[in-house]
Design an enzyme around this catalytic site. Structure first.
Site, PDB file in Angstrom:
ATOM      1  N   LYS A 204       0.864  -1.344   0.081  1.00  0.00           N
ATOM      2  CA  LYS A 204      -0.056   0.122  -0.143  1.00  0.00           C
ATOM      3  C   LYS A 204       0.874   1.264   0.004  1.00  0.00           C
ATOM      4  CE  LYS A 204      -4.005   2.380   2.387  1.00  0.00           C
ATOM      5  NZ  LYS A 204      -4.751   2.249   3.372  1.00  0.00           N
ATOM      6  N   GLU A 285       0.125  14.477   4.373  1.00  0.00           N
ATOM      7  CA  GLU A 285       0.789  13.319   5.193  1.00  0.00           C
ATOM      8  C   GLU A 285       1.984  13.193   4.598  1.00  0.00           C
ATOM      9  OE1 GLU A 285      -2.111  10.217   6.999  1.00  0.00           O
ATOM     10  OE2 GLU A 285      -2.445  10.509   4.996  1.00  0.00           O
TER      11      GLU A 285
END
Length: 324
Positions: A204, A285
């Protein structure tokens, strides 16, 4: 079993709604108009054309909710250090912290083994606040795959996916991870317990590391940046650097880099979370998705020239936008 979703936005709201609709004892930590709407009207889930509403306990102050058996964290990574005391209060003496946060987790080297056992990552846990305040022994890993959105305050729309892969940092099949998997399964979710969850974390992260900052820099959607020859080459170089790091740490990738990029292209005209945050004026992020990989490269002596270049650019992009 008491389950708290800390950060009940899109993904947290979807998960909380599914659990509550299945009869689980669920509490949500939310904020603003979303919280007000949930308190007034219940939490509504739109899924496969069906609209269902369920009454669920929700609060802005976690102290109102009392100790929980499981606290599932679905915040953005950079939001967590500030709420460590609140999370610790929810965990009580025996609660488990379920880490459903994007990026490389702060507990990565807990029960990892080898020379880096116990290493703390400054990029995702500055000063060791989470390691010290929460304790890695409390953690269950979770790789989140669903896509969802907050359609309006109190209403969450499920877009696709229903898998939440779970795993102990040690890889063991403990009682606490099995019990949580059973609760998620009873809510109609896929919750496989993985002995090698770090492999899934990296697969991921592979896409998030590259697609997210490139999209923030170019404002391109996934289908465009994965097929444009220039940006595809940049993403591929970043991913190969990350793969070299991960494999040095013992990770096994089930697919190759080109298949992973093709998978991104197949998603279509999707705006990544980092691009959405940039356009909405929210912090991105960056460290959890990109800075952490650069830090790991230095730890294991793997050069990351492309990652470092993109990291410098997206950090400056955030600074110019006033988001740091």
């Amino acid at each position: 079993m008491r389950i708290c979703i800390f950060g009940a936005g899109a993904i947290g709201g979807y998960l909380g709604a599914k659990l509550a609709l299945a009869g689980a004892e669920v509490a949500l930590v939310a904020r603003g108009p979303h919280l007000a709407a949930i308190r007034a009207n219940g939490l509504t889930l739109i899924e496969e054309g069906e609209r269902r509403t369920v009454a669920v306990r929700a609060a802005a102050d976690p102290a109102e909710l009392g100790p929980q058996d499981y606290v599932i964290v679905t915040l953005k990574a950079h939001s967590v250090p500030a709420v460590v005391p609140q999370l610790a209060g929810l965990l009580g003496e025996s609660g488990a912290l379920v880490w459903g946060v994007n990026g490389l987790p702060w507990w990565y080297f807990h029960h990892h083994g080898g020379s880096l056992e116990g290493t703390r990552l400054q990029s995702v846990d500055p000063g060791g606040a989470q390691w010290q305040g929460l304790g890695p022994e409390r953690v269950l890993g979770c790789v989140v795959y669903p896509a969802a959105e907050v359609a309006e305050p109190g209403v969450v729309r499920h877009i696709e996916g229903n898998r939440f892969s779970l795993g102990e940092p040690s890889g063991e099949k403990s009682g606490r991870v099995v019990r949580l998997a059973e609760a998620l399964s009873a809510a109609g979710l896929k919750a496989p317990v993985r002995p090698r969850l770090r492999d899934e974390i990296w697969v991921k992260l592979w896409g998030n590391l590259s697609f997210n900052p490139i999209s923030a820099l170019t404002h391109a959607t996934l289908d465009v940046l994965c097929t444009d020859p220039g940006t595809r080459a940049v993403a591929r170089a970043m991913m190969l650097e990350a793969q070299a790091i991960a494999e040095r740490l013992g990770v096994k990738f089930p697919i190759d880099v080109d298949r992973r990029i093709e998978g991104g292209a197949a998603v279509g005209a999707h705006r990544t979370s980092m691009l959405q945050d940039l356009e909405a004026g929210r912090p991105m992020e960056i460290e959890a998705l990109v800075g952490s990989v650069a830090e790991l490269g230095r730890l294991v002596d793997v050069p990351t020239p492309t990652v470092d270049t993109v990291l410098a650019l997206v950090r400056l992009r955030a600074k110019v936008a006033g988001l740091t």
